[in-house]
Design an enzyme around this catalytic site. Structure first.
Site, PDB file in Angstrom:
ATOM      1  N   ASP A  37     -10.726  -8.020 -16.059  1.00  0.00           N
ATOM      2  CA  ASP A  37      -9.642  -8.762 -16.699  1.00  0.00           C
ATOM      3  C   ASP A  37      -8.548  -7.820 -17.172  1.00  0.00           C
ATOM      4  O   ASP A  37      -8.820  -6.714 -17.643  1.00  0.00           O
ATOM      5  CB  ASP A  37     -10.174  -9.563 -17.889  1.00  0.00           C
ATOM      6  CG  ASP A  37     -11.016 -10.738 -17.431  1.00  0.00           C
ATOM      7  OD1 ASP A  37     -10.732 -11.250 -16.340  1.00  0.00           O
ATOM      8  OD2 ASP A  37     -11.944 -11.122 -18.150  1.00  0.00           O
TER       9      ASP A  37
ATOM     10  N   ARG B 237     -12.283  -1.095 -24.691  1.00  0.00           N
ATOM     11  CA  ARG B 237     -10.843  -1.312 -24.557  1.00  0.00           C
ATOM     12  C   ARG B 237     -10.139  -0.105 -25.167  1.00  0.00           C
ATOM     13  O   ARG B 237      -9.856  -0.060 -26.361  1.00  0.00           O
ATOM     14  CB  ARG B 237     -10.429  -2.623 -25.237  1.00  0.00           C
ATOM     15  CG  ARG B 237     -11.065  -3.845 -24.575  1.00  0.00           C
ATOM     16  CD  ARG B 237     -10.640  -5.148 -25.215  1.00  0.00           C
ATOM     17  NE  ARG B 237     -11.320  -6.292 -24.588  1.00  0.00           N
ATOM     18  CZ  ARG B 237     -11.251  -7.544 -25.018  1.00  0.00           C
ATOM     19  NH1 ARG B 237     -10.518  -7.828 -26.096  1.00  0.00           N
ATOM     20  NH2 ARG B 237     -11.901  -8.520 -24.400  1.00  0.00           N
TER      21      ARG B 237
ATOM     22  N   GLN C 206     -19.186  -9.398 -27.289  1.00  0.00           N
ATOM     23  CA  GLN C 206     -18.957 -10.832 -27.407  1.00  0.00           C
ATOM     24  C   GLN C 206     -19.920 -11.605 -26.513  1.00  0.00           C
ATOM     25  O   GLN C 206     -20.525 -11.041 -25.595  1.00  0.00           O
ATOM     26  CB  GLN C 206     -17.516 -11.195 -27.067  1.00  0.00           C
ATOM     27  CG  GLN C 206     -17.083 -10.945 -25.640  1.00  0.00           C
ATOM     28  CD  GLN C 206     -15.600 -11.238 -25.431  1.00  0.00           C
ATOM     29  OE1 GLN C 206     -14.785 -11.062 -26.315  1.00  0.00           O
ATOM     30  NE2 GLN C 206     -15.256 -11.691 -24.240  1.00  0.00           N
TER      31      GLN C 206
ATOM     32  N   ASP D  11      -6.834 -20.273 -28.945  1.00  0.00           N
ATOM     33  CA  ASP D  11      -7.622 -19.362 -29.759  1.00  0.00           C
ATOM     34  C   ASP D  11      -8.253 -20.136 -30.907  1.00  0.00           C
ATOM     35  O   ASP D  11      -7.581 -20.950 -31.563  1.00  0.00           O
ATOM     36  CB  ASP D  11      -6.743 -18.250 -30.353  1.00  0.00           C
ATOM     37  CG  ASP D  11      -6.298 -17.241 -29.314  1.00  0.00           C
ATOM     38  OD1 ASP D  11      -6.904 -17.192 -28.225  1.00  0.00           O
ATOM     39  OD2 ASP D  11      -5.340 -16.489 -29.599  1.00  0.00           O
TER      40      ASP D  11
ATOM     41  N   GLU E 266      -9.123 -14.291 -35.328  1.00  0.00           N
ATOM     42  CA  GLU E 266      -9.387 -14.938 -34.045  1.00  0.00           C
ATOM     43  C   GLU E 266     -10.841 -14.704 -33.687  1.00  0.00           C
ATOM     44  O   GLU E 266     -11.252 -13.573 -33.485  1.00  0.00           O
ATOM     45  CB  GLU E 266      -8.479 -14.364 -32.954  1.00  0.00           C
ATOM     46  CG  GLU E 266      -8.750 -14.931 -31.571  1.00  0.00           C
ATOM     47  CD  GLU E 266      -8.129 -14.103 -30.465  1.00  0.00           C
ATOM     48  OE1 GLU E 266      -8.780 -13.949 -29.413  1.00  0.00           O
ATOM     49  OE2 GLU E 266      -7.005 -13.596 -30.660  1.00  0.00           O
TER      50      GLU E 266
ATOM     51  N   SER F  15     -11.211 -16.596 -27.829  1.00  0.00           N
ATOM     52  CA  SER F  15     -10.147 -16.966 -26.905  1.00  0.00           C
ATOM     53  C   SER F  15     -10.822 -17.701 -25.758  1.00  0.00           C
ATOM     54  O   SER F  15     -11.780 -17.189 -25.171  1.00  0.00           O
ATOM     55  CB  SER F  15      -9.420 -15.721 -26.400  1.00  0.00           C
ATOM     56  OG  SER F  15      -8.497 -16.051 -25.387  1.00  0.00           O
TER      57      SER F  15
END
Length: 337
Positions: A57, A110, A125, A238, A251, A254
């Site tokens: 992604d 990331r 996650q 979100d 958040e 998503s």
């Protein structure tokens, strides 16, 4: 929010040992509840994918993947950012039927993330994805799915509080979801930033699903960036919850109904990403060979922060932090894992 913000007088509800016990229980409870509510089966997932497949992604489109070569395989690989596209391919390969889905324990790096109280270069996650029928590509179906996920949060919190009475000092998750569009927030507060709008709304509506993220609003700017090749920008959003410890919205998820061949075609062009059309995943999707799906990611560490009343994500996950963050936490008596 500052890079590292520890509220005045902050004291965690649980000590380090009980925090670890609570994290383990929370994760088991939530994933079992989620799997039952959405009819999902647990599957194994990759830590990295082959770079040439287009399965990784791009998030908002600018983040760089951690890449490395595998000499024995003669391939270049990338550590995943998330598994939105991989999950859809997995549903295709495993031949899941409409109404069935999968979830997985996703770990990612990331490298370009800006660490703060809520962000880390390490991401954990629950990634989930479910096959839907053409008639389910609607706002009503999306809202019903969001409501089911919030019910799972409420059930998990209830059990946690019974096992760890110290957590009863924290506010209950509001099971009533407020649904609002990014355009509605821009219309109401045109002079605020996107995050300021979120805080203003979620403070009054502590469980909110903010819809319509990725495409340009009437101002010409999107509320937030979204890659063009997984969520349908008209059918996504979100899940935001008010964090009383930090005094900000966070958040938690998503998610959205994924692109159809038609919406992928539009969004690739709108985002200037037509070069992706020849990648294996995108070709299959544009040819209508992949199932229609809904899916998303639910932050494990963020859920732990919320339900355990933690001020910094480093209290519930092990990562690497800069000297400024380490010093600020040490001075406030906050223990990073």
């Amino acid at each position: 929010m500052d890079k590292t913000y520890i509220p005045q007088g902050y004291a965690p509800c649980l000590n380090l040992y009980d925090t670890q016990k609570a994290i383990a229980l929370l994760k088991r409870l939530f994933e079992d509840t989620l799997g039952g509510a959405l009819h999902l089966r647990r599957v194994s997932a990759p830590l990295f994918v082959e770079a040439s497949t287009g399965l990784n992604d791009d998030l908002s489109g600018v983040e760089r993947a951690v890449s490395f070569d595998i000499p024995a395989a003669g391939r270049d690989a990338q550590v995943v950012h998330s598994l939105a596209k991989w999950k859809r391919m997995a549903l295709y390969r495993y031949q899941f039927s409409v109404g069935e889905g999968l979830y997985t324990d996703m770990n990612a790096i990331r490298r370009d993330e800006q660490p703060d109280n809520l962000h880390s270069v390490y991401v954990d996650q629950w990634d989930w994805e479910k096959v839907i029928a053409p008639r389910d590509r609607t706002e009503d179906y999306l809202k019903a799915t969001v409501t089911a996920i919030v019910d799972c949060l409420v059930q998990t919190q209830t059990t946690l509080r019974s096992m760890f009475p110290q957590l009863t000092a924290l506010p209950l998750v509001d099971g009533e979801v407020s649904f609002v569009s990014a355009q509605e927030l821009e219309d109401r507060w045109p002079d605020l930033t996107a995050k300021e709008r979120e805080d203003a709304w979620v403070k009054e509506h502590p469980t909110t699903f903010l819809m319509g993220i990725g495409g340009p609003l009437r101002s010409g700017k999107p509320h937030d960036g979204r890659a063009p090749d997984y969520d349908d920008w008209a059918l996504n959003g979100d899940l935001l919850l008010w964090n009383e410890v930090l005094g900000h919205a966070i958040e938690l998820s998503s998610m959205g109904i994924r692109v159809s061949p038609e919406s992928l075609d539009r969004q690739l062009t709108a985002a200037g990403c037509d070069d992706r059309r020849e990648l294996p995943f995108h070709k299959l999707l544009l040819e209508g060979k992949l199932p229609l799906t809904i899916g998303g990611g639910i932050g494990q560490s963020r859920l732990c922060m919320l339900l355990l009343g933690k001020a910094h994500i480093g209290e519930v996950q092990a990562s690497v932090w800069d000297d400024e963050t380490i010093t600020a936490c040490q001075e406030a008596g906050v223990v990073l894992l």
